[in-house]
Design an enzyme around this catalytic site. Structure first.
Site, PDB file in Angstrom:
ATOM      1  N   ARG A 171     -22.641  -1.038  -9.319  1.00 45.52           N
ATOM      2  CA  ARG A 171     -21.636  -0.215  -8.627  1.00 45.52           C
ATOM      3  C   ARG A 171     -22.010   1.267  -8.687  1.00 45.52           C
ATOM      4  O   ARG A 171     -21.608   2.043  -7.838  1.00 45.52           O
ATOM      5  CB  ARG A 171     -20.271  -0.352  -9.315  1.00 45.52           C
ATOM      6  CG  ARG A 171     -19.522  -1.621  -9.061  1.00 45.52           C
ATOM      7  CD  ARG A 171     -18.321  -1.726  -9.991  1.00 45.52           C
ATOM      8  NE  ARG A 171     -17.340  -0.655  -9.853  1.00 45.52           N
ATOM      9  CZ  ARG A 171     -16.367  -0.617  -8.956  1.00 45.52           C
ATOM     10  NH1 ARG A 171     -16.239  -1.617  -8.100  1.00 45.52           N
ATOM     11  NH2 ARG A 171     -15.521   0.382  -8.903  1.00 45.52           N
ATOM     12  N   ARG A 248      -9.232  -7.880 -17.879  1.00 47.35           N
ATOM     13  CA  ARG A 248      -9.168  -6.819 -18.876  1.00 47.35           C
ATOM     14  C   ARG A 248      -7.913  -6.038 -18.576  1.00 47.35           C
ATOM     15  O   ARG A 248      -7.576  -5.792 -17.413  1.00 47.35           O
ATOM     16  CB  ARG A 248     -10.376  -5.867 -18.777  1.00 47.35           C
ATOM     17  CG  ARG A 248     -11.642  -6.423 -19.272  1.00 47.35           C
ATOM     18  CD  ARG A 248     -11.588  -6.840 -20.711  1.00 47.35           C
ATOM     19  NE  ARG A 248     -11.587  -5.699 -21.643  1.00 47.35           N
ATOM     20  CZ  ARG A 248     -11.423  -5.850 -22.950  1.00 47.35           C
ATOM     21  NH1 ARG A 248     -11.196  -7.047 -23.472  1.00 47.35           N
ATOM     22  NH2 ARG A 248     -11.477  -4.797 -23.741  1.00 47.35           N
ATOM     23  N   ARG A 279     -12.001   6.657 -21.654  1.00 51.75           N
ATOM     24  CA  ARG A 279     -12.101   7.927 -20.926  1.00 51.75           C
ATOM     25  C   ARG A 279     -10.788   8.688 -20.992  1.00 51.75           C
ATOM     26  O   ARG A 279      -9.751   8.125 -21.340  1.00 51.75           O
ATOM     27  CB  ARG A 279     -12.516   7.695 -19.470  1.00 51.75           C
ATOM     28  CG  ARG A 279     -11.598   6.777 -18.701  1.00 51.75           C
ATOM     29  CD  ARG A 279     -12.163   6.514 -17.294  1.00 51.75           C
ATOM     30  NE  ARG A 279     -11.415   5.442 -16.643  1.00 51.75           N
ATOM     31  CZ  ARG A 279     -11.702   4.927 -15.465  1.00 51.75           C
ATOM     32  NH1 ARG A 279     -12.743   5.347 -14.782  1.00 51.75           N
ATOM     33  NH2 ARG A 279     -10.964   3.969 -14.947  1.00 51.75           N
ATOM     34  N   TYR A 347     -12.693  -7.731  -7.983  1.00 50.30           N
ATOM     35  CA  TYR A 347     -12.875  -6.349  -8.452  1.00 50.30           C
ATOM     36  C   TYR A 347     -12.966  -5.499  -7.189  1.00 50.30           C
ATOM     37  O   TYR A 347     -14.037  -5.206  -6.694  1.00 50.30           O
ATOM     38  CB  TYR A 347     -14.177  -6.304  -9.255  1.00 50.30           C
ATOM     39  CG  TYR A 347     -14.477  -5.036 -10.037  1.00 50.30           C
ATOM     40  CD1 TYR A 347     -13.631  -3.947 -10.056  1.00 50.30           C
ATOM     41  CD2 TYR A 347     -15.649  -4.960 -10.783  1.00 50.30           C
ATOM     42  CE1 TYR A 347     -13.942  -2.814 -10.790  1.00 50.30           C
ATOM     43  CE2 TYR A 347     -15.971  -3.831 -11.517  1.00 50.30           C
ATOM     44  CZ  TYR A 347     -15.113  -2.756 -11.510  1.00 50.30           C
ATOM     45  OH  TYR A 347     -15.430  -1.634 -12.231  1.00 50.30           O
ATOM     46  N   ASP A 349     -12.302  -2.304  -4.599  1.00 47.58           N
ATOM     47  CA  ASP A 349     -12.004  -0.895  -4.386  1.00 47.58           C
ATOM     48  C   ASP A 349     -10.923  -0.790  -3.312  1.00 47.58           C
ATOM     49  O   ASP A 349     -10.752  -1.704  -2.505  1.00 47.58           O
ATOM     50  CB  ASP A 349     -13.260  -0.144  -3.929  1.00 47.58           C
ATOM     51  CG  ASP A 349     -14.237   0.082  -5.078  1.00 47.58           C
ATOM     52  OD1 ASP A 349     -13.786   0.135  -6.229  1.00 47.58           O
ATOM     53  OD2 ASP A 349     -15.458   0.202  -4.807  1.00 47.58           O
TER      54      ASP A 349
HETATM   55  N1  UDP Z   1     -20.322   2.576 -16.807  1.00 47.51           N
HETATM   56  C1  UDP Z   1     -21.020   3.004 -17.928  1.00 47.51           C
HETATM   57  N2  UDP Z   1     -20.873   4.277 -18.361  1.00 47.51           N
HETATM   58  C2  UDP Z   1     -20.060   5.154 -17.741  1.00 47.51           C
HETATM   59  C3  UDP Z   1     -19.351   4.736 -16.592  1.00 47.51           C
HETATM   60  C4  UDP Z   1     -19.491   3.437 -16.154  1.00 47.51           C
HETATM   61  O1  UDP Z   1     -21.744   2.226 -18.529  1.00 47.51           O
HETATM   62  O2  UDP Z   1     -19.949   6.300 -18.209  1.00 47.51           O
HETATM   63  C5  UDP Z   1     -20.480   1.167 -16.391  1.00 47.51           C
HETATM   64  C6  UDP Z   1     -19.449   0.254 -17.015  1.00 47.51           C
HETATM   65  O3  UDP Z   1     -20.070  -0.991 -17.262  1.00 47.51           O
HETATM   66  C7  UDP Z   1     -18.418   0.098 -15.938  1.00 47.51           C
HETATM   67  C8  UDP Z   1     -19.277   0.098 -14.696  1.00 47.51           C
HETATM   68  O4  UDP Z   1     -20.303   1.035 -14.988  1.00 47.51           O
HETATM   69  O5  UDP Z   1     -17.680  -1.098 -16.072  1.00 47.51           O
HETATM   70  C9  UDP Z   1     -18.560   0.471 -13.427  1.00 47.51           C
HETATM   71  O6  UDP Z   1     -17.985   1.730 -13.582  1.00 47.51           O
HETATM   72  P1  UDP Z   1     -16.922   2.293 -12.554  1.00 47.51           P
HETATM   73  O7  UDP Z   1     -16.722   3.721 -12.836  1.00 47.51           O
HETATM   74  O8  UDP Z   1     -17.299   1.883 -11.181  1.00 47.51           O
HETATM   75  O9  UDP Z   1     -15.618   1.501 -12.998  1.00 47.51           O
HETATM   76  P2  UDP Z   1     -14.115   1.600 -12.451  1.00 47.51           P
HETATM   77  O10 UDP Z   1     -14.059   2.702 -11.482  1.00 47.51           O
HETATM   78  O11 UDP Z   1     -13.862   0.267 -11.824  1.00 47.51           O
HETATM   79  O12 UDP Z   1     -13.304   1.800 -13.676  1.00 47.51           O
END
Ligand code: UDP
Length: 372
Positions: A171, A248, A279, A347, A349
């Site tokens: 992604r 999750r 985060r 999953y 968007d």
């Molecule tokens: N990810 C990571 N480090 C980061 C941000 C994302 O390893 O700092 C990995 C992590 O496995 C995550 C995936 O990238 O589940 C997808 O991140 P995204 O930001 O797309 O997740 P979402 O927006 O769905 O929370």
């Protein structure tokens, strides 16, 4: 039958479908279990700031039809998501780009960065990445994997990176330019007035009943309409008869701080294993940040158990095959149609959800006109 469509769930999928059906002359009733519309894009105003109650949502798309569609209802600001990764106080730009590589290895040119990564790929000896760890190593090498991916991902998914599918990490863009934009899509922004403005515009003039649990009185509600669009969890619809689909879940600790600017960006990812949150979102940075105070949300990823809020579907093999069994049951339903993140266990968007709702509307409203 009082309505053509009963729409279960007032999230993006349900709201787009309701709009489309209404605009084609159908009567719709939307029922929603929560006390507000919008599903997980709902925002709550705190200290004059739109707080993303269910986690940060940044609208981005490469689907021209979807971009045109949403712009019929709201305008978007020029927000560009540039999150920062915090690894034990070392800060790195995301997504993985020349700024990240420079900070990690001191490399300056794309050539030097590629060279560094290919050395690390060779050391790891991966040919065909079979899981998230191997995929990450082959995209960005071991140093970045260990500092910026491993801890975050294991906190986020509660599983070892070797037990997660490779597509999750695909992604994220990997770029050999000095560009910190988290997304590759040509369109990006936050609705002016917040996400509630988008949902309100979609549902304008449509009957909505909040605090209403469809499954608690299903046959009563089914009597109300010719067709039901169900956007809740597919396994809940069938009384979990095949077992629970896993998710999750997330927990947010939201605080109002008496400071104008806490972290200087909308999103900071804590990528070490020890910090308990994944985060911190500082909501004012999504919009105009003129307020005197600030609101932050620490985000914790937690194992889901029945009854918890479902967030991310766990798309491993076990859950996928369980979902397929539910899908077979769903296909036998003549009156009920399943859609959205929870109805399709995807999953998703936001733009893909809208696209899927538009397609469903087109298909159903078109089929009705066909002389079978
Ligand atoms: N990810 C990571 N480090 C980061 C941000 C994302 O390893 O700092 C990995 C992590 O496995 C995550 C995936 O990238 O589940 C997808 O991140 P995204 O930001 O797309 O997740 P979402 O927006 O769905 O929370």
């Amino acid at each position: 039958m009082r309505y053509d469509y009963l729409i279960v769930g007032a999230g993006l999928f349900g709201s787009v479908f309701a709009r489309e059906a209404t605009d084609r002359g159908k009567t719709c009733l939307v029922i929603e279990k929560r006390k507000h519309t919008g599903g997980n894009i709902y925002c709550e105003q705190i200290e004059g700031i739109n707080v993303h109650k269910y986690g940060p949502h940044i609208f981005h798309t490469d689907l021209e039809n979807v971009w045109e569609y949403v712009n019929r209802f709201v305008s978007f600001n020029r927000f560009t998501y540039c999150p920062v990764a915090n690894y034990k106080g070392e800060l790195y730009n995301l997504p993985f780009n020349m700024n990240t590589f420079n900070r990690m290895w001191g490399v300056v040119t794309p050539e030097e960065a590629r060279q560094k990564i290919s050395e690390q790929i060779k050391e790891a000896g991966i040919k065909e990445p079979a899981n998230l760890e191997e995929q990450a190593l082959s995209l960005v090498g071991r140093d970045i994997y260990e500092k910026l991916i491993k801890g975050y991902t294991e906190k986020q998914w509660g599983r070892d990176c070797k037990d997660l599918p490779a597509f999750i990490i695909r992604r994220l863009p990997v770029r050999f330019t000095y560009d910190n934009n988290y997304f590759n899509h040509p369109h990006q922004g936050i609705p002016i007035g917040g996400y509630n403005a988008l949902i309100d515009a979609l549902l304008d003039g449509i009957e909505v009943q909040l605090n209403t649990d469809y499954l608690a009185e299903q046959s009563y509600w089914d009597e109300m309409a010719d067709k039901v669009i169900y956007t809740g969890p597919i396994d809940a619809f069938f009384g979990y008869q095949e077992g629970y689909l896993e998710y999750r879940s997330l927990r947010f600790e939201t605080e109002i701080l008496d400071t104008e600017n806490f972290q200087g960006c909308a999103g900071m990812n804590y990528t070490d294993r020890e910090t308990p949150w994944t985060r911190i979102t500082e909501h004012k940075h999504f919009e105009y940040r003129t307020q005197p105070k600030t609101v932050i949300s620490k985000e914790y990823s937690v194992e889901w158990k029945p009854g918890d809020e479902p967030y991310y579907p766990v798309n491993d093999e076990k859950n996928q095959s369980l979902f397929q069994r539910y899908q077979m049951l769903a296909r036998k339903q003549s009156k009920v149609i399943f859609g959205g993140r929870l109805g399709e266990y995807r999953y998703y968007d936001m733009d893909k959800v809208i696209d899927s709702a538009l397609r469903m509307a087109k298909r159903l409203l078109w089929e009705e006109r066909m002389p079978y």
